[in-house]
Scaffold this active site. Structure first.
Site, PDB file in Angstrom:
ATOM      1  N   ARG A 126      46.157  47.158  39.457  1.00  0.00           N
ATOM      2  CA  ARG A 126      46.707  45.834  39.194  1.00  0.00           C
ATOM      3  C   ARG A 126      48.213  45.915  38.912  1.00  0.00           C
ATOM      4  O   ARG A 126      48.745  45.238  38.032  1.00  0.00           O
ATOM      5  CB  ARG A 126      45.981  45.163  38.020  1.00  0.00           C
ATOM      6  CG  ARG A 126      44.492  45.024  38.201  1.00  0.00           C
ATOM      7  CD  ARG A 126      44.130  44.122  39.376  1.00  0.00           C
ATOM      8  NE  ARG A 126      42.687  44.088  39.572  1.00  0.00           N
ATOM      9  CZ  ARG A 126      42.032  44.879  40.422  1.00  0.00           C
ATOM     10  NH1 ARG A 126      42.701  45.758  41.165  1.00  0.00           N
ATOM     11  NH2 ARG A 126      40.730  44.810  40.554  1.00  0.00           N
ATOM     12  N   SER A 150      40.085  36.659  36.198  1.00  0.00           N
ATOM     13  CA  SER A 150      39.930  37.745  35.226  1.00  0.00           C
ATOM     14  C   SER A 150      41.206  37.874  34.402  1.00  0.00           C
ATOM     15  O   SER A 150      42.286  38.086  34.953  1.00  0.00           O
ATOM     16  CB  SER A 150      39.627  39.060  35.940  1.00  0.00           C
ATOM     17  OG  SER A 150      38.406  38.975  36.639  1.00  0.00           O
ATOM     18  N   GLU A 180      45.938  40.654  32.576  1.00  0.00           N
ATOM     19  CA  GLU A 180      46.300  40.638  33.985  1.00  0.00           C
ATOM     20  C   GLU A 180      47.383  39.598  34.276  1.00  0.00           C
ATOM     21  O   GLU A 180      48.358  39.898  34.965  1.00  0.00           O
ATOM     22  CB  GLU A 180      45.068  40.377  34.861  1.00  0.00           C
ATOM     23  CG  GLU A 180      44.161  41.583  35.017  1.00  0.00           C
ATOM     24  CD  GLU A 180      43.223  41.452  36.209  1.00  0.00           C
ATOM     25  OE1 GLU A 180      43.568  40.737  37.163  1.00  0.00           O
ATOM     26  OE2 GLU A 180      42.155  42.079  36.187  1.00  0.00           O
TER      27      GLU A 180
END
Length: 346
Positions: A172, A246, A342
């Site tokens: 990520r 998420s 995130e």
């Protein structure tokens, strides 16, 4: 002919961030052509403003008004862009503009008879944002199928191409989330999709979904359909309730740490990594701390998936941030695991 440069002052960003947070920008530009970026730099007043790049708005949390220029990347276009390699070991290159909807692009590649991106179906956002976050799901990541991308370099005003090494992909993560990539504006992305496609069923949940449908040898489209069905069951639609998907990364811990946690929590969800470390399920950790379905102010944790934070109506960025910090503190106190967010906080 120069493209139109229509600047909107005092622009509400509520409709262009999936959390539905009501913040305003001093100025806003919907970028549909690369030439508009050059025009911005040529205008002294615009060039002097702080800039915020915005794609689908699915990976940001606005914590206040933005006193600068928002560049909303909306460059469209999809094309078959040639071949890489020869025979079954080779790939077909596909290219899309930064403003293309990610899920729409995945479905377009499948319609061309090309597999590879199906495990990442229904991830919110745009094609241009996908390498920034190195998005991934069900055992696949953008970096696995990435070929190259084009960027507009704000410092030089020039277009250039970057390969995977230059993008510095991580979990990520990419160069675009760091200081030395801040002045690079992605305008299109090229993927290399394999001619000799094979299904990626390493995630048990996906394999079980396909088995339940009697699909012993699924096609890429059938895998995409299964992923979409799973995601729709588990995750809220941003059009119905504001969210950024998420919210926390699945943490990676040392094998010894995981073993100690398993001794105390035998049901711990974990996935062994190639280097011996263990990736833990952040949603499971949050759920064990009792956060699923709870709220702080108008920000809450989704009832069906503890990994997702939601806007229950009128939530501010400050409320979302306070909720995230409370969850992080509880997980750290109970499990000794630090959760990373995130989305990017603006």
């Amino acid at each position: 002919m120069q493209p139109d440069l229509v600047i909107s002052p005092d622009f509400s960003l509520r409709s262009v961030n999936t959390f539905g947070i009501d913040a305003r920008a001093r100025a806003y530009l919907r970028v549909t052509q690369v030439g508009q970026l050059a025009q911005v730099l040529a205008d002294p007043a615009l060039a002097a403003m702080p800039r915020l790049l915005l794609g689908g708005g699915s990976n940001i949390v606005l914590t206040g008004d933005f006193d600068g220029l928002v560049l909303h990347m909306a460059i469209e276009g999809r094309e078959l862009a040639g071949d890489a390699g020869a025979g079954d070991s080779g790939s077909v290159l596909v290219r899309a503009g930064a403003g293309e909807n990610w899920h729409g692009f995945v479905q377009w590649t499948l319609a061309q008879g090309l597999g590879g991106l199906e495990n990442m179906a229904l991830i919110p956002g745009t094609v241009g944002a996908s390498p920034i976050q190195n998005i991934g799901a069900y055992g696949a990541e953008v970096k696995d199928l990435f070929h190259s991308l084009s960027v507009f370099d704000v410092a030089s005003g020039a277009l250039r191409t970057m390969d995977a090494a230059a993008c510095r992909f991580g979990y990520r993560d990419s160069v675009f989330k760091h200081a030395d990539g801040a002045g690079l504006v992605i305008v299109d992305v090229t993927f290399a999709l394999p001619r000799a496609w094979a299904p990626n069923l390493k995630y048990a949940e996906l394999a079980q979904e396909l088995a339940a449908g009697g699909l012993a040898a699924p096609t890429a489209q059938q895998i995409s359909d299964a992923v979409v069905a799973i995601r729709r069951r588990k995750l809220p639609d941003p059009a119905q309730i504001g969210n950024a998907g998420s919210f926390f990364k699945n943490p990676v811990v040392a094998g010894e740490h995981c073993a100690a946690l398993l001794a105390a929590h035998p049901a711990l969800v974990h996935h062994r990594q190639a280097d011996g470390s263990e990736k833990l399920a952040a949603g499971w950790l949050i759920d064990q701390c009792g956060w699923k379905g709870r709220s702080l102010g108008a920000a809450g944790v989704y009832e069906k998936q503890a990994l997702v934070l939601v806007n229950r109506g009128g939530a501010s960025g400050a409320e979302v941030l306070a909720l995230a910090r409370a969850i992080q503190a509880d997980v750290l106190a109970r499990f000794g695991v630090a959760l990373e967010t995130e989305p990017v906080f603006i």
